[in-house]
Design a protein around this motif. Structure first.
Motif, PDB file in Angstrom:
ATOM      1  N   GLU A  76     -12.331  -5.387   1.364  1.00  0.00           N
ATOM      2  CA  GLU A  76     -11.201  -4.355   0.916  1.00  0.00           C
ATOM      3  C   GLU A  76     -11.263  -2.816   0.792  1.00  0.00           C
ATOM      4  OE1 GLU A  76     -10.883  -6.375  -3.063  1.00  0.00           O
ATOM      5  OE2 GLU A  76      -9.797  -8.087  -2.323  1.00  0.00           O
ATOM      6  N   THR A  77     -12.605  -2.616   0.557  1.00  0.00           N
ATOM      7  CA  THR A  77     -12.790  -0.964   0.871  1.00  0.00           C
ATOM      8  C   THR A  77     -12.481  -0.430   2.263  1.00  0.00           C
ATOM      9  OG1 THR A  77     -14.414  -1.187  -1.158  1.00  0.00           O
ATOM     10  CG2 THR A  77     -14.353   0.741   0.070  1.00  0.00           C
ATOM     11  N   LYS A  78     -12.967  -1.226   2.851  1.00  0.00           N
ATOM     12  CA  LYS A  78     -12.804  -0.701   4.434  1.00  0.00           C
ATOM     13  C   LYS A  78     -11.323  -0.775   4.822  1.00  0.00           C
ATOM     14  CE  LYS A  78     -17.430  -1.386   6.309  1.00  0.00           C
ATOM     15  NZ  LYS A  78     -17.580   0.156   6.832  1.00  0.00           N
ATOM     16  N   ALA A  79     -10.601  -1.834   4.566  1.00  0.00           N
ATOM     17  CA  ALA A  79      -9.269  -2.005   4.787  1.00  0.00           C
ATOM     18  C   ALA A  79      -8.680  -1.025   4.105  1.00  0.00           C
ATOM     19  CB  ALA A  79      -8.874  -3.432   4.405  1.00  0.00           C
ATOM     20  N   THR A  80      -8.728  -0.639   2.834  1.00  0.00           N
ATOM     21  CA  THR A  80      -8.106   0.383   2.085  1.00  0.00           C
ATOM     22  C   THR A  80      -8.355   1.702   2.676  1.00  0.00           C
ATOM     23  OG1 THR A  80      -8.204  -0.824  -0.029  1.00  0.00           O
ATOM     24  CG2 THR A  80      -7.766   1.397   0.060  1.00  0.00           C
ATOM     25  N   ARG A  81      -9.654   2.064   2.985  1.00  0.00           N
ATOM     26  CA  ARG A  81      -9.971   3.453   3.437  1.00  0.00           C
ATOM     27  C   ARG A  81      -9.240   3.651   4.933  1.00  0.00           C
ATOM     28  NH1 ARG A  81     -16.293   4.673   2.589  1.00  0.00           N
ATOM     29  NH2 ARG A  81     -15.732   6.175   4.363  1.00  0.00           N
ATOM     30  N   ALA A  82      -9.224   2.670   5.603  1.00  0.00           N
ATOM     31  CA  ALA A  82      -8.639   2.647   6.997  1.00  0.00           C
ATOM     32  C   ALA A  82      -7.066   2.711   6.991  1.00  0.00           C
ATOM     33  CB  ALA A  82      -9.041   1.455   7.888  1.00  0.00           C
ATOM     34  N   THR A  83      -6.355   2.049   6.009  1.00  0.00           N
ATOM     35  CA  THR A  83      -5.099   2.148   5.879  1.00  0.00           C
ATOM     36  C   THR A  83      -4.793   3.512   5.309  1.00  0.00           C
ATOM     37  OG1 THR A  83      -4.800  -0.278   5.587  1.00  0.00           O
ATOM     38  CG2 THR A  83      -2.966   1.305   4.753  1.00  0.00           C
ATOM     39  N   ASP A  84      -5.581   4.215   4.534  1.00  0.00           N
ATOM     40  CA  ASP A  84      -5.257   5.515   3.868  1.00  0.00           C
ATOM     41  C   ASP A  84      -5.390   6.739   4.966  1.00  0.00           C
ATOM     42  OD1 ASP A  84      -4.683   4.219   1.663  1.00  0.00           O
ATOM     43  OD2 ASP A  84      -6.687   4.680   0.629  1.00  0.00           O
ATOM     44  N   ALA A  85      -6.443   6.267   5.765  1.00  0.00           N
ATOM     45  CA  ALA A  85      -6.493   7.139   6.897  1.00  0.00           C
ATOM     46  C   ALA A  85      -5.248   7.487   7.734  1.00  0.00           C
ATOM     47  CB  ALA A  85      -7.939   7.049   7.815  1.00  0.00           C
ATOM     48  N   GLY A  86      -4.393   6.253   8.026  1.00  0.00           N
ATOM     49  CA  GLY A  86      -3.314   6.588   8.985  1.00  0.00           C
ATOM     50  C   GLY A  86      -2.099   6.925   7.866  1.00  0.00           C
ATOM     51  N   LYS A  87      -2.105   6.790   6.737  1.00  0.00           N
ATOM     52  CA  LYS A  87      -1.031   7.360   5.605  1.00  0.00           C
ATOM     53  C   LYS A  87      -1.209   8.859   5.688  1.00  0.00           C
ATOM     54  CE  LYS A  87      -0.244   3.344   2.702  1.00  0.00           C
ATOM     55  NZ  LYS A  87      -0.350   2.720   1.488  1.00  0.00           N
ATOM     56  N   ALA A  88      -2.485   9.381   5.534  1.00  0.00           N
ATOM     57  CA  ALA A  88      -2.957  10.867   5.586  1.00  0.00           C
ATOM     58  C   ALA A  88      -2.049  11.287   6.977  1.00  0.00           C
ATOM     59  CB  ALA A  88      -4.501  11.129   5.267  1.00  0.00           C
ATOM     60  N   LYS A  89      -2.395  10.645   7.958  1.00  0.00           N
ATOM     61  CA  LYS A  89      -1.742  11.442   9.112  1.00  0.00           C
ATOM     62  C   LYS A  89      -0.296  11.103   9.297  1.00  0.00           C
ATOM     63  CE  LYS A  89      -5.550  13.226  10.866  1.00  0.00           C
ATOM     64  NZ  LYS A  89      -5.521  14.616  11.527  1.00  0.00           N
ATOM     65  N   GLY A  90       0.254  10.427   8.434  1.00  0.00           N
ATOM     66  CA  GLY A  90       1.785   9.946   8.525  1.00  0.00           C
ATOM     67  C   GLY A  90       2.014   8.897   9.343  1.00  0.00           C
ATOM     68  N   TYR A  91       0.830   7.838   9.937  1.00  0.00           N
ATOM     69  CA  TYR A  91       1.249   6.778  10.407  1.00  0.00           C
ATOM     70  C   TYR A  91       1.470   5.566   9.769  1.00  0.00           C
ATOM     71  CZ  TYR A  91      -0.111   9.801  14.256  1.00  0.00           C
ATOM     72  OH  TYR A  91      -0.418  11.018  14.944  1.00  0.00           O
ATOM     73  N   PRO A  92       2.079   4.513  10.161  1.00  0.00           N
ATOM     74  CA  PRO A  92       2.356   3.291   9.387  1.00  0.00           C
ATOM     75  C   PRO A  92       0.968   2.182   9.750  1.00  0.00           C
ATOM     76  CG  PRO A  92       3.693   3.271  11.179  1.00  0.00           C
ATOM     77  CD  PRO A  92       2.959   4.529  11.108  1.00  0.00           C
ATOM     78  N   LEU A  93      -0.152   2.806   9.818  1.00  0.00           N
ATOM     79  CA  LEU A  93      -1.390   1.933  10.222  1.00  0.00           C
ATOM     80  C   LEU A  93      -1.719   0.960   9.119  1.00  0.00           C
ATOM     81  CD1 LEU A  93      -3.550   1.401  12.436  1.00  0.00           C
ATOM     82  CD2 LEU A  93      -4.826   3.167  11.340  1.00  0.00           C
ATOM     83  N   MET A  94      -2.062  -0.288   9.463  1.00  0.00           N
ATOM     84  CA  MET A  94      -2.070  -1.159   8.177  1.00  0.00           C
ATOM     85  C   MET A  94      -3.155  -2.131   8.536  1.00  0.00           C
ATOM     86  SD  MET A  94      -0.947  -2.378   5.336  1.00  0.00           S
ATOM     87  CE  MET A  94       0.498  -1.810   4.841  1.00  0.00           C
ATOM     88  N   PHE A  95      -4.307  -2.195   7.602  1.00  0.00           N
ATOM     89  CA  PHE A  95      -5.188  -3.177   7.711  1.00  0.00           C
ATOM     90  C   PHE A  95      -5.096  -4.120   6.454  1.00  0.00           C
ATOM     91  CE2 PHE A  95      -6.649   0.194  10.263  1.00  0.00           C
ATOM     92  CZ  PHE A  95      -7.371  -0.414  11.293  1.00  0.00           C
ATOM     93  N   THR A  96      -5.241  -5.253   6.690  1.00  0.00           N
ATOM     94  CA  THR A  96      -5.411  -6.367   5.348  1.00  0.00           C
ATOM     95  C   THR A  96      -6.762  -7.193   5.486  1.00  0.00           C
ATOM     96  OG1 THR A  96      -4.271  -8.108   6.548  1.00  0.00           O
ATOM     97  CG2 THR A  96      -2.701  -6.616   5.672  1.00  0.00           C
ATOM     98  N   THR A  97      -6.839  -8.014   4.264  1.00  0.00           N
ATOM     99  CA  THR A  97      -7.919  -8.881   4.414  1.00  0.00           C
ATOM    100  C   THR A  97      -7.566 -10.118   3.832  1.00  0.00           C
ATOM    101  OG1 THR A  97      -8.163  -8.398   1.790  1.00  0.00           O
ATOM    102  CG2 THR A  97      -9.389  -6.883   3.505  1.00  0.00           C
ATOM    103  N   GLU A  98      -8.382 -11.240   4.479  1.00  0.00           N
ATOM    104  CA  GLU A  98      -8.028 -12.644   3.975  1.00  0.00           C
ATOM    105  C   GLU A  98      -9.443 -13.117   3.940  1.00  0.00           C
ATOM    106  OE1 GLU A  98      -6.521 -15.131   7.872  1.00  0.00           O
ATOM    107  OE2 GLU A  98      -5.078 -13.898   6.972  1.00  0.00           O
ATOM    108  N   PRO A  99      -9.272 -14.460   3.112  1.00  0.00           N
ATOM    109  CA  PRO A  99     -10.750 -15.141   3.238  1.00  0.00           C
ATOM    110  C   PRO A  99     -10.823 -15.799   4.403  1.00  0.00           C
ATOM    111  CG  PRO A  99      -9.198 -15.704   1.193  1.00  0.00           C
ATOM    112  CD  PRO A  99      -8.504 -14.780   2.284  1.00  0.00           C
ATOM    113  N   GLU A 100     -12.366 -15.872   4.700  1.00  0.00           N
ATOM    114  CA  GLU A 100     -12.541 -16.734   6.075  1.00  0.00           C
ATOM    115  C   GLU A 100     -12.605 -18.299   5.535  1.00  0.00           C
ATOM    116  OE1 GLU A 100     -15.221 -15.687   9.769  1.00  0.00           O
ATOM    117  OE2 GLU A 100     -16.460 -16.166   7.738  1.00  0.00           O
ATOM    118  N   GLU A 101     -12.213 -19.085   6.478  1.00  0.00           N
ATOM    119  CA  GLU A 101     -12.679 -20.390   5.913  1.00  0.00           C
ATOM    120  C   GLU A 101     -13.847 -20.924   6.172  1.00  0.00           C
ATOM    121  OE1 GLU A 101      -9.706 -19.702   8.510  1.00  0.00           O
ATOM    122  OE2 GLU A 101      -8.574 -19.580   6.518  1.00  0.00           O
TER     123      GLU A 101
END
Length: 101
Positions: A76-101
């Motif tokens: 969750e931390t890495k996904a949030t930081r990566a998404t925030d990096a995109g937002k800081a530059k004005g891009y809609p870059l999106m990372f999500t997380t989901e449980p692994e089976e």
């Protein structure tokens, strides 16, 4: 001679459960430059240039791509930081997380 009885010692050891793992997923968009996506993947997920390029191309072609698998907090931390990096530059870059089976 007195009769000796022995009782078996029972000791229960607590079993520690391995933490559940979560996938970090890169979602494709048509606006974020490919070079920027590769830069974020290299910086946040410590991928090599070649690995980052392959992840970016897979997400581009299929719409999504699993970047890496971590414990919940790290994912969750890495996904949030990566998404925030995109937002800081004005891009809609999106990372999500989901449980692994």
């Amino acid at each position: 001679m007195p009769e000796i009885t022995t009782k078996p010692r029972t000791q229960t050891l607590p079993k520690t459960e391995r933490p559940k793992l979560y996938k970090v997923i890169l979602l494709n968009d048509d606006f974020t430059p490919r070079e920027f996506v590769v830069t974020v993947l290299k910086g946040e997920f410590k991928l090599s240039e070649d690995q980052a390029h392959r992840v970016m191309i897979t997400a581009h072609r299929r719409g999504v791509c699993v970047v890496a698998v971590f414990t919940r907090d790290v994912a969750e931390t890495k996904a949030t930081r990566a998404t925030d990096a995109g937002k800081a530059k004005g891009y809609p870059l999106m990372f999500t997380t989901e449980p692994e089976e």
